[in-house]
Design a protein around this motif. Sequence first.
Motif, PDB file in Angstrom:
ATOM      1  N   VAL A  39       0.864  -1.173   0.000  1.00  0.00           N
ATOM      2  CA  VAL A  39       0.000   0.000   0.000  1.00  0.00           C
ATOM      3  C   VAL A  39       0.906   1.230   0.000  1.00  0.00           C
ATOM      4  O   VAL A  39       1.824   1.318   0.826  1.00  0.00           O
ATOM      5  N   THR A  40       0.638   2.129  -0.927  1.00  0.00           N
ATOM      6  CA  THR A  40       1.469   3.326  -1.075  1.00  0.00           C
ATOM      7  C   THR A  40       0.609   4.568  -0.923  1.00  0.00           C
ATOM      8  O   THR A  40      -0.485   4.631  -1.494  1.00  0.00           O
ATOM      9  N   GLN A  41       1.125   5.527  -0.189  1.00  0.00           N
ATOM     10  CA  GLN A  41       0.393   6.781  -0.007  1.00  0.00           C
ATOM     11  C   GLN A  41       1.232   7.953  -0.496  1.00  0.00           C
ATOM     12  O   GLN A  41       2.398   8.090  -0.136  1.00  0.00           O
ATOM     13  N   VAL A  53      -5.446  -1.769   3.884  1.00  0.00           N
ATOM     14  CA  VAL A  53      -6.186  -2.676   3.007  1.00  0.00           C
ATOM     15  C   VAL A  53      -6.208  -4.083   3.594  1.00  0.00           C
ATOM     16  O   VAL A  53      -5.186  -4.575   4.071  1.00  0.00           O
ATOM     17  N   ALA A  54      -7.374  -4.709   3.559  1.00  0.00           N
ATOM     18  CA  ALA A  54      -7.504  -6.124   3.911  1.00  0.00           C
ATOM     19  C   ALA A  54      -7.642  -6.898   2.614  1.00  0.00           C
ATOM     20  O   ALA A  54      -8.589  -6.691   1.851  1.00  0.00           O
ATOM     21  N   TYR A  55      -6.676  -7.761   2.340  1.00  0.00           N
ATOM     22  CA  TYR A  55      -6.639  -8.487   1.075  1.00  0.00           C
ATOM     23  C   TYR A  55      -7.267  -9.871   1.176  1.00  0.00           C
ATOM     24  O   TYR A  55      -7.124 -10.562   2.178  1.00  0.00           O
ATOM     25  N   LEU A  71      -4.065  -6.406   8.250  1.00  0.00           N
ATOM     26  CA  LEU A  71      -4.263  -5.192   7.479  1.00  0.00           C
ATOM     27  C   LEU A  71      -2.900  -4.745   6.973  1.00  0.00           C
ATOM     28  O   LEU A  71      -1.936  -4.725   7.737  1.00  0.00           O
ATOM     29  N   ILE A  72      -2.816  -4.376   5.712  1.00  0.00           N
ATOM     30  CA  ILE A  72      -1.589  -3.818   5.157  1.00  0.00           C
ATOM     31  C   ILE A  72      -1.741  -2.307   5.135  1.00  0.00           C
ATOM     32  O   ILE A  72      -2.678  -1.783   4.514  1.00  0.00           O
ATOM     33  N   PHE A  73      -0.826  -1.633   5.809  1.00  0.00           N
ATOM     34  CA  PHE A  73      -0.900  -0.179   5.928  1.00  0.00           C
ATOM     35  C   PHE A  73       0.069   0.508   4.981  1.00  0.00           C
ATOM     36  O   PHE A  73       1.164  -0.006   4.696  1.00  0.00           O
ATOM     37  N   GLY A  74      -0.310   1.702   4.533  1.00  0.00           N
ATOM     38  CA  GLY A  74       0.646   2.598   3.913  1.00  0.00           C
ATOM     39  C   GLY A  74       1.415   3.327   5.002  1.00  0.00           C
ATOM     40  O   GLY A  74       1.138   3.163   6.200  1.00  0.00           O
ATOM     41  N   LYS A  75       2.394   4.147   4.582  1.00  0.00           N
ATOM     42  CA  LYS A  75       3.198   4.885   5.549  1.00  0.00           C
ATOM     43  C   LYS A  75       2.528   6.171   6.013  1.00  0.00           C
ATOM     44  O   LYS A  75       2.995   6.812   6.951  1.00  0.00           O
ATOM     45  N   VAL A 110      -1.368  22.839   3.667  1.00  0.00           N
ATOM     46  CA  VAL A 110      -2.362  23.645   2.960  1.00  0.00           C
ATOM     47  C   VAL A 110      -2.862  24.752   3.879  1.00  0.00           C
ATOM     48  O   VAL A 110      -2.824  24.617   5.108  1.00  0.00           O
ATOM     49  N   PRO A 111      -3.367  25.837   3.297  1.00  0.00           N
ATOM     50  CA  PRO A 111      -3.992  26.877   4.122  1.00  0.00           C
ATOM     51  C   PRO A 111      -5.392  26.454   4.539  1.00  0.00           C
ATOM     52  O   PRO A 111      -6.065  25.678   3.843  1.00  0.00           O
ATOM     53  N   GLU A 112      -5.817  26.959   5.654  1.00  0.00           N
ATOM     54  CA  GLU A 112      -7.154  26.663   6.163  1.00  0.00           C
ATOM     55  C   GLU A 112      -8.222  26.985   5.125  1.00  0.00           C
ATOM     56  O   GLU A 112      -8.150  28.003   4.417  1.00  0.00           O
ATOM     57  N   GLY A 113      -9.221  26.120   5.035  1.00  0.00           N
ATOM     58  CA  GLY A 113     -10.332  26.361   4.128  1.00  0.00           C
ATOM     59  C   GLY A 113     -10.202  25.655   2.796  1.00  0.00           C
ATOM     60  O   GLY A 113     -11.182  25.537   2.058  1.00  0.00           O
ATOM     61  N   GLU A 114      -8.999  25.183   2.496  1.00  0.00           N
ATOM     62  CA  GLU A 114      -8.795  24.535   1.198  1.00  0.00           C
ATOM     63  C   GLU A 114      -9.365  23.114   1.200  1.00  0.00           C
ATOM     64  O   GLU A 114      -9.347  22.420   2.203  1.00  0.00           O
ATOM     65  N   ASN A 115      -9.861  22.704   0.022  1.00  0.00           N
ATOM     66  CA  ASN A 115     -10.258  21.308  -0.174  1.00  0.00           C
ATOM     67  C   ASN A 115      -9.028  20.526  -0.597  1.00  0.00           C
ATOM     68  O   ASN A 115      -8.180  21.036  -1.338  1.00  0.00           O
ATOM     69  N   LEU A 116      -8.907  19.290  -0.151  1.00  0.00           N
ATOM     70  CA  LEU A 116      -7.697  18.538  -0.489  1.00  0.00           C
ATOM     71  C   LEU A 116      -8.019  17.064  -0.689  1.00  0.00           C
ATOM     72  O   LEU A 116      -9.041  16.544  -0.238  1.00  0.00           O
ATOM     73  N   VAL A 117      -7.087  16.400  -1.380  1.00  0.00           N
ATOM     74  CA  VAL A 117      -7.230  14.983  -1.696  1.00  0.00           C
ATOM     75  C   VAL A 117      -5.969  14.246  -1.290  1.00  0.00           C
ATOM     76  O   VAL A 117      -4.858  14.652  -1.658  1.00  0.00           O
ATOM     77  N   LEU A 118      -6.147  13.172  -0.555  1.00  0.00           N
ATOM     78  CA  LEU A 118      -5.041  12.280  -0.199  1.00  0.00           C
ATOM     79  C   LEU A 118      -5.206  11.000  -1.006  1.00  0.00           C
ATOM     80  O   LEU A 118      -6.325  10.521  -1.196  1.00  0.00           O
ATOM     81  N   ASN A 119      -4.090  10.464  -1.468  1.00  0.00           N
ATOM     82  CA  ASN A 119      -4.121   9.308  -2.356  1.00  0.00           C
ATOM     83  C   ASN A 119      -3.553   8.040  -1.714  1.00  0.00           C
ATOM     84  O   ASN A 119      -2.604   8.100  -0.917  1.00  0.00           O
ATOM     85  N   CYS A 120      -4.141   6.927  -2.088  1.00  0.00           N
ATOM     86  CA  CYS A 120      -3.705   5.619  -1.612  1.00  0.00           C
ATOM     87  C   CYS A 120      -3.779   4.654  -2.795  1.00  0.00           C
ATOM     88  O   CYS A 120      -4.799   4.616  -3.497  1.00  0.00           O
ATOM     89  N   SER A 121      -2.704   3.918  -3.033  1.00  0.00           N
ATOM     90  CA  SER A 121      -2.729   2.916  -4.100  1.00  0.00           C
ATOM     91  C   SER A 121      -2.327   1.565  -3.529  1.00  0.00           C
ATOM     92  O   SER A 121      -1.533   1.484  -2.581  1.00  0.00           O
TER      93      SER A 121
END
Lengths: 114, 114
Positions: free
Chosen positions: A4-6, A92-94, A102-106, A13-24
Amino acid sequence: KQEVTQIPAALSVPEGENLVLNCSFTDSAIYNLQWFRQDPGKGLTSLLLIQSSQREQTSGRLNASLDKSSGRSTLYIAASQPGDSATYLCAVAYYGGSQGNLIFGKGTKLSVKP
Amino acid sequence: DTGVSQNPRHKITKRGQNVTFRCDPISEHNRLYWYRQTLGQGPEFLTYFQNEAQLEKSRLLSDRFSAERPKGSFSTLEIQRTEQGDSAMYLCASTEGGTGYGYTFGSGTRLTVV
């Protein structure tokens, strides 16, 4: 090997911003995917659990999506606040893996500046 | 439901000493897991129990480590002859069923071996 990679590892980010975190993840044969929050020196707080049959889950300002075919999940945080500052972990549970494993990202370390 | 409870929160020990940690899961949860997390890494699986039976142990769980869950309630994790490399956060989690259920984690025990 199931991994699992993050990305990114850290985000500011500044307060109020929308953001996206990714996991593969490397294998699409998953039971579910879970997003956690971890404050410094603390344990893990569960945010959202997405079963393999689901495409997304929402809780308040958080929305998590799951695309098994591409091996990706995103955590969307709307209108970020300084209190959202923490490390966000994807796990992720495979299928075919250990029943207890559970396999965790960092993690992605998020800092929201006032 | 008081959550997953771990004690102690912090433990400092001298190299070579034995230490024991305790985890009290959510009462109706029959599965209990131990994970270890080092700085900057995601948690790594150590072992898990279904009721009182220890069903799986990771290769990370050397002979110096032993875990028990008498009567299928609380669990203990003992580390004998501690080494500096054992310094980590030890996390306990529980679920009410199999892999399809979300994990609830405790606040962890921070071990420092000096």
